[in-house]
Write an enzyme that holds these catalytic residues in place. Structure first.
Site, PDB file in Angstrom:
ATOM      1  CE  LYS A  77     -98.412 -96.709  18.927  1.00 61.67           C
ATOM      2  NZ  LYS A  77     -98.072 -97.727  20.404  1.00 61.67           N
ATOM      3  CG  ASP A 114     -95.225 -98.266  22.688  1.00 66.94           C
ATOM      4  OD1 ASP A 114     -95.773 -97.403  23.547  1.00 66.94           O
ATOM      5  OD2 ASP A 114     -95.630 -98.462  21.692  1.00 66.94           O
TER       6      ASP A 114
END
Ligand code: ATR
Length: 293
Positions: A77, A114
């Site tokens: 990420k 997220d």
């Protein structure tokens, strides 16, 4: 209802996937391919195991091969954050990227879904996210994304992490976050409207003793959330339910964070309803769930 049996891979198939290492445990292929079949969309979503150090090579190759984009998971990420051409605000705020969209001009856009996926899931449980105080346990990438989204919605955010320096670093880059010592987290609990566990304690089958607080001291209106979804009913959620507190498990966040990528790659809104949740829930009960995250 489209006939799922008619979907086939051909020269027009829209391609996307998930890059991770390991990636075999990911439930994203199951979920996206189910949505594709439900929507009668000529698309495919594949797991892409990419070793650390190979991330950029893999992404450039997928872009050249005509993929529409990818999801990015552990441990890539932060690498994804570094290689994108255009960073969406969500990614800039959370310091990481979990969704890459390859534009028709060959540029790579990066999003972090997220935090908004977390909030959308809480709201889907009929809980308003528009003020009050939240206590976040943990200071990893997920905590950062969630903290940013809660701040955006006017919540006061307190963060407690076992390693204090990591919580301090999170607070230094997100204005408005207040750090609380891990050992002192219990002292701020009574004034909180929301408690969010972003640590991996639940994944390890962790017990109440590992949390630095006592839910008996909580306001009866406290909402307790765990972002871990294997197991779905974590020790923390069981404990909260035992005190009559409302709980939100992590599976819905997985589903909600996926919607934006699906829409960008495949051009349709996925059905974020109970059917996909039931599909994933049934799969998680399968023995291979033991090694999953
Ligand atoms: P993610 O990016 O998914 O948030 P991560 O960066 O690995 O994952 O973060 C994991 C979090 O769980 C960290 O906040 C970690 O605390 P430390 O920074 O002190 O390592 C926390 N964590 C993991 N196991 C824990 C435990 N047994 N007790 C308390 N915190 C724990």
């Amino acid at each position: 209802m489209p006939d799922a049996g008619n979907i086939r891979i051909d020269g027009h198939t829209l391609l996307a996937g998930v890059i991770g290492w390991p990636v075999a445990h990911s439930r994203s292929p199951l979920m996206h391919n189910w949505w594709l079949r439900q929507g009668g969309i000529n698309g495919a979503y594949v797991p892409l195991p990419v070793a650390p150090g190979q991330f950029e090579t893999a992404v450039r190759g997928l872009l050249a091969a005509g993929f529409r984009g990818v999801n990015v998971t552990i441990p890539h990420k932060e690498s994804a954050y570094r290689i994108v051409d255009r960073l969406h605000r969500s990614a800039r705020r959370s310091g990481s990227v979990n969704t890459l969209v390859f534009d028709s001009d060959g540029k790579i856009e990066g999003y972090s879904t997220d935090g908004d996926g977390f909030v959308a899931n809480v709201e889907a449980h009929g809980i308003a996210v528009n003020g009050g105080r939240a206590l976040l346990l943990g200071a990893g990438g997920a905590a950062r994304a969630i903290a940013a989204s809660l701040l955006d919605r006017g919540m006061e955010v307190l963060v407690a992490n076992r390693t204090r320096a990591r919580a301090d670093a999170l607070a230094a880059s997100l204005e408005g976050v207040v750090v609380v010592d891990w050992a002192q987290a219990g002292s701020v609990l009574p004034g909180c409207a929301m408690l969010v566990n972003t640590t991996s304690i639940g994944m390890e089958g962790g017990a109440q003793a590992q949390f630095p607080l006592d839910l008996a001291q909580a306001d009866p209106a406290l909402v307790v959330c765990d972002i871990v979804y294997v197991p779905r009913r974590t020790g923390l959620l069981e404990w909260a339910a035992g005190h009559g507190l409302r709980t939100v498990d992590g599976l819905g966040m997985l589903i909600h964070q996926a919607g934006l990528g699906f829409e960008k790659w495949f051009g349709a809104k996925p059905d974020i309803g109970p059917a996909v949740e039931a599909l994933l829930d049934a799969d998680l009960r399968h023995p291979r769930a033991r090694d999953a995250g």
